[in-house]
Enzyme design. Structure first.
Site, PDB file in Angstrom:
ATOM      1  CG  HIS A  50      -4.551  -3.398   0.737  1.00 49.51           C
ATOM      2  ND1 HIS A  50      -5.581  -3.666  -0.132  1.00 49.51           N
ATOM      3  CD2 HIS A  50      -3.686  -4.430   0.600  1.00 49.51           C
ATOM      4  CE1 HIS A  50      -5.355  -4.808  -0.756  1.00 49.51           C
ATOM      5  NE2 HIS A  50      -4.202  -5.291  -0.329  1.00 49.51           N
ATOM      6  CG  ASP A  59      -7.964  -1.346  -0.931  1.00 51.22           C
ATOM      7  OD1 ASP A  59      -7.056  -0.568  -0.576  1.00 51.22           O
ATOM      8  OD2 ASP A  59      -7.859  -2.577  -0.883  1.00 51.22           O
ATOM      9  CB  SER A 116      -3.174  -6.717  -3.170  1.00 52.32           C
ATOM     10  OG  SER A 116      -4.121  -7.360  -2.371  1.00 52.32           O
TER      11      SER A 116
END
Length: 419
Positions: A165, A195, A270
């Site tokens: 993402h 992911d 992230s």
């Protein structure tokens, strides 16, 4: 339903055994005034704890203003790296550990490392990632949006692992090392189900992380997180403990098993690293809780899963054996979204038919998925779980509603070879 508006490309992530269902997950905010103009604040995802049924909101830790743009992944054709060396350091690099001040740091010879030592050991192995994407809004106007996240170096010749993402839909990806050198990165492969994505920069002599064993973690173990919070604070170190193991969470209707930590995590973290008391990588940061009354709830993908997926992506550009329906689905289970798309019944719809296999089976954009096999489909979670146990080449009967008629179609499942 052929006139689905094509301004929204969405994002997905999940974990096995969820197969490729290519969801376009839309919440009510997706049809707000801002989002109709092609804008959104930051990627947000909803998750719930599998036990107890407590629903919470997960904000994916990427400082980005885009959920729109072009989807897809560029696959590497001629990989020359010895990918078997991922997550390892050479003997020479092990002999010298440089602290943030550039001086030699003598590591402890007994017991666990200190937070200072862990940070010094890995500060050169965590990178900043910035992305650019071309966005077309609902009025067909195009503009560039930017995003930011973190990544972890897994080989000395420039392979980097991050979250899917973080880089999804990006037209340009820039990686900045701790020494401030920047490189344009190539996307080697990405996997929206876990992911995870792998990038490559044209560099050598880098300091890779050392893979640890996430299966050996215990609740209460030290957890040190290094990343790029807010997209502008690269190299930030925070520390806490491992709060829980094997935490079953549903994100975008897809089940994931994650590590939980109370180390401070913010948007931009992230794709960054979570390290144990030995300075080894044990997780890749993926999400945090974002409630105003919630603190100390961060999540990471266990490294034992990361290293397997990263190896597949580096070697093949995709994860082998994943089934592909050949369709992209849109979740219209809220009244507002259903009205916006012009449908009368709430449900999961076919947004696009992407492969000849699915087209030949008779699927069309606008079909509402009614049953997969003998499982009734009411939610995105129903659809993903309905494909559990199927493998490439299996035939599955899918019942759809089209123009107020019920049709049964037989689909032969293909292999997903990208994103």
């Amino acid at each position: 339903m052929d006139n689905f508006r094509n301004y929204y490309s969405g994002e997905t992530s999940s974990n096995q055994p969820i197969q490729d269902v290519n969801f376009v997950i839309i919440d009510d905010a997706a049809v707000s005034e801002d989002s109709l103009a092609g804008h959104s604040s930051e990627h947000k995802r909803r998750f719930k704890f599998s036990k107890g049924g407590i629903a919470l909101l997960v904000a994916l830790c990427i400082l980005t203003s885009t959920v729109f743009g072009f989807a897809g992944a560029m696959l590497a054709n001629n990989l020359t790296s010895d990918s078997g060396s991922f997550g390892k350091r050479s003997a020479a690099s092990e002999q010298l550990k440089i602290s943030n001040t550039g001086t030699t740091l003598e590591l402890s010879t007994e017991g666990d490392l200190t937070i200072k030592e862990i940070a010094a050991l890995n500060s050169n192995s965590v990178v900043e990632i910035k992305t650019e994407a071309m966005v077309t809004d609902s009025w067909m106007q195009q503009y560039v949006t930017e995003g930011a996240g973190s990544g972890v170096i897994i080989s000395s010749d420039g392979y980097i692992v991050t979250n899917n993402h973080v880089i999804e839909n990006s037209n340009k990806i820039t990686v900045t090392l701790k020494n401030s050198k920047s490189y344009e990165a190539k996307l080697i492969g990405r996997d929206d189900e876990t992911d995870i994505a792998v990038l490559k920069i044209d560099a050598s002599g880098l300091t890779p992380v050392v893979y640890g064993d996430s299966g050996a973690l215990e609740v209460g173990d030290l957890s040190v997180v290094i990343g790029n919070p807010l997209g502008s604070l690269g190299g930030t170190v925070t520390a806490g403990i491992v709060s829980a193991l094997d935490r079953s969470i549903t994100i975008d209707g897809k089940n994931m098993t994650l590590l939980q930590t109370d180390a401070s995590i913010n948007p931009g973290n992230s794709g960054g690293g979570m390290f144990n008391q030995n300075g080894e990588l044990v997780g890749i940061i993926i999400a945090k809780s974002s409630g105003s009354d919630v603190e100390g709830l961060g999540f990471a993908i266990p490294v034992n899963k990361v290293k397997k997926i990263a190896q597949e992506l580096a070697d093949y550009g995709y994860v082998r054996g994943r089934i592909d329906t050949g369709m992209t689905f849109v979740d219209l289970t809220s009244m507002r979204n259903a009205i916006y798309y012009g449908v009368r019944s709430l449900g999961i719809y076919v947004k696009s038919v992407d492969t000849d296999q699915a087209k030949n089976a008779g699927f069309k954009s606008g079909d509402m998925i009614y049953y997969v096999g003998d499982k009734k489909i009411d939610t995105a979670s129903d659809l993903t779980s309905a494909f559990d146990g199927y493998k490439v080449g299996d035939k599955v009967t899918i019942t759809v509603v089209r123009d107020n008629e019920i049709k049964k179609l037989t689909l032969t499942l293909g292999e997903k070879t990208a994103g």
